[in-house]
Design an enzyme around this catalytic site. Structure first.
Site, mmCIF file in Angstrom:
data_model
loop_
_atom_site.group_PDB
_atom_site.id
_atom_site.type_symbol
_atom_site.label_atom_id
_atom_site.label_comp_id
_atom_site.label_asym_id
_atom_site.label_seq_id
_atom_site.Cartn_x
_atom_site.Cartn_y
_atom_site.Cartn_z
ATOM 1 N N GLU A 116 36.735 -28.918 -4.879
ATOM 2 C CA GLU A 116 35.628 -28.350 -5.659
ATOM 3 C C GLU A 116 35.698 -28.915 -7.072
ATOM 4 O O GLU A 116 36.773 -29.002 -7.659
ATOM 5 C CB GLU A 116 35.691 -26.820 -5.753
ATOM 6 C CG GLU A 116 35.312 -26.080 -4.497
ATOM 7 C CD GLU A 116 35.310 -24.564 -4.696
ATOM 8 O OE1 GLU A 116 35.109 -24.101 -5.842
ATOM 9 O OE2 GLU A 116 35.524 -23.854 -3.699
ATOM 10 N N GLU A 161 41.387 -20.997 -2.803
ATOM 11 C CA GLU A 161 41.757 -20.316 -4.043
ATOM 12 C C GLU A 161 42.428 -18.967 -3.779
ATOM 13 O O GLU A 161 41.895 -17.907 -4.114
ATOM 14 C CB GLU A 161 40.524 -20.153 -4.939
ATOM 15 C CG GLU A 161 39.945 -21.491 -5.388
ATOM 16 C CD GLU A 161 38.778 -21.354 -6.353
ATOM 17 O OE1 GLU A 161 38.382 -20.215 -6.666
ATOM 18 O OE2 GLU A 161 38.258 -22.392 -6.800
#
Length: 449
Positions: free
Chosen positions: A353, A166
């Site tokens: 995720e 991220e």
């Protein structure tokens, strides 16, 4: 009743991150990270929580491996604490830090679980931050040295690598919005950092290729899916800016060797430019083996001049929400995967995720978290749809194995399949653990809805 059968080689896994679970912050030569520093400043983290102990996985990793084996997953995504390997970010290697990860990786392999390693999950060594952090291009060199050390050390043991987790969070959330470490609030600074992280990614991928390692390497951005409230051009453009900021901004340079035009123009109106140096885009655009996607929620948005940098306002549509306040809209994952295929072609994708914050507590020793199990089911159905449409989704990693340190939320938000009592550190398997266990072991599930 509907049955959803997944491919026989589909990887079932779960995921964690070093600072969120390890603890042992000053153990065996580990250096301080920006999250150690940030969490100690009053007001940065809920209730002043820190990751000093977290889930104590530095000492309890064998217990956690046993949980993974019981869960029946075939892969485990974890991250490495850079400052355990290089306490000062560069310089001499800390052998005790390497030894810890060897013990972890060996334990996974002995139990039939493939290690899936993330090199950077936001915990930059503080010593590098003191020299300018990711705004200083010397940090790129330090990161590549760290990555080379890990590749060399774990050659033959780890064959799946993620360079950055991220990167939007590590750049814009952390250095423009100031919500995560190190807590800056400067759009140009955040843009510099995002670019430098991508250069570090590209150089690392090239190093992996040039060294002849056998395996796969990719990156894991967070997918923010936004659905236009109306069909107006303004609402559509606002949503595309949302999608581009967390995703395309980091993937277009890899696949197309350029930043998305809509955001470049938008940022230039703010006086912000990307600090591209000669050769940077060639470096960034090194071919990757897969794209990791972290997906949690979708939103419905509309154009609003007063709605922050992107002028994109979320509209409350009455969706059910998790306990962190994120709307549950699983179809957004299906639409995201189609968006990626239409834009980048037949790329390999892992869902690196996906999970829900559900704060259910144990009742008579049992955690009845049916909402989490339903969340997992809804999203797996959308992944199954995507695979049926020909999208190359290779695996799913539930976030997270354990309740853990949820960054600025401290220990107030729980995403785990396993409940952690943060006072005693006792682990309790939730109902969702057993639900996901059946899916991971069978490779299929049924739904009566």
């Amino acid at each position: 009743m509907s049955m959803f059968q997944f491919p026989s080689d589909f990887k079932w896994g779960t995921a964690t991150a070093s600072y969120q679970i390890e603890g042992g912050y000053n153990t065996d030569g580990r250096g301080m990270s920006i999250w150690d520093t940030f969490s100690r400043k009053p007001g940065n983290v809920f209730r002043g929580d820190t990751g000093d102990v977290a889930c104590d996985s530095y000492y309890r990793y064998q217990e956690d491996i046993a949980l993974l084996k019981e869960l029946g997953v075939t892969t485990y995504r974890f991250s490495v604490s850079w400052s355990r390997i290089f306490p000062n970010g560069t310089g001499e290697v800390n052998q005790k830090g390497l030894d810890y990860y060897h013990r972890l990786v060996d334990g996974l392999i002995e139990n039939g679980i493939e290690p899936f390693c993330t090199l950077y999950h936001w915990d930059l060594p503080q010593a590098l931050e003191d020299k300018g952090g990711w705004n200083n291009r010397e940090t790129i060199d330090a990161y590549v040295c760290y990555a080379k050390t890990m590749f060399r050390e774990f050659d033959g043991k780890i064959s799946s690598w993620i360079t950055l987790n991220e990167p939007w969070c590590a750049s814009y959330l952390s250095n423009y919005l100031g919500i995560h470490a190190p807590g800056n609030k400067n759009l140009q600074l955040a843009t510099n950092i995002a670019h430098h992280m991508l250069v570090a990614h590209g150089r690392t991928v090239k190093e992996y290729r040039d060294s002849g390692y056998r395996g796969e390497i990719g990156i894991a951005p967070n997918m923010t899916w936004a659905i236009p409230y109306t069909s107006s051009p303004e609402d559509k453009a606002a949503c595309l800016r949302n999608i581009a900021w967390t995703g395309d901004w980091f993937t277009d340079p890899i696949y197309f060797k350029k930043y998305p035009r809509n955001l470049l123009d938008w940022f230039e109106k703010e006086g912000v430019k990307v600090p591209v140096e000669e050769g940077d885009m060639d470096v960034i655009s090194q071919p990757i083996d897969f794209l990791g996607i972290n997906y949690y929620a979708a939103s419905v948005n509309r154009f609003n001049e007063g709605a922050g940098l992107l002028q994109s306002e979320e509209v409350d549509m009455g969706f059910e929400r998790t306990d962190i306040g994120w709307p549950i809209e699983a179809k957004g994952l299906y639409e995201s995967l189609h968006y990626l295929k239409e834009k980048y072609g037949d790329i390999a994708v892992y869902i690196t995720e996906n999970g829900a914050c559900i704060n259910d507590e144990p009742v008579n020793g049992r955690v009845y978290d049916e909402r989490r199990a339903n969340y997992i089911k809804q999203h797996l159905i959308q992944i199954h749809r995507s695979i049926a449409d020909g999208i190359n989704v290779k695996g799913y990693m539930a976030w997270s194995l354990l309740d853990n340190f949820e960054w600025a939320e401290g220990y107030s938000k729980r995403f785990g399949l396993v409940f952690v009592n943060f006072r005693t550190l006792e682990r309790t398997k939730k109902d969702s653990f057993y639900y996901y266990q059946r899916i991971a072991k069978n490779g299929w599930f049924e739904s009566t809805e």
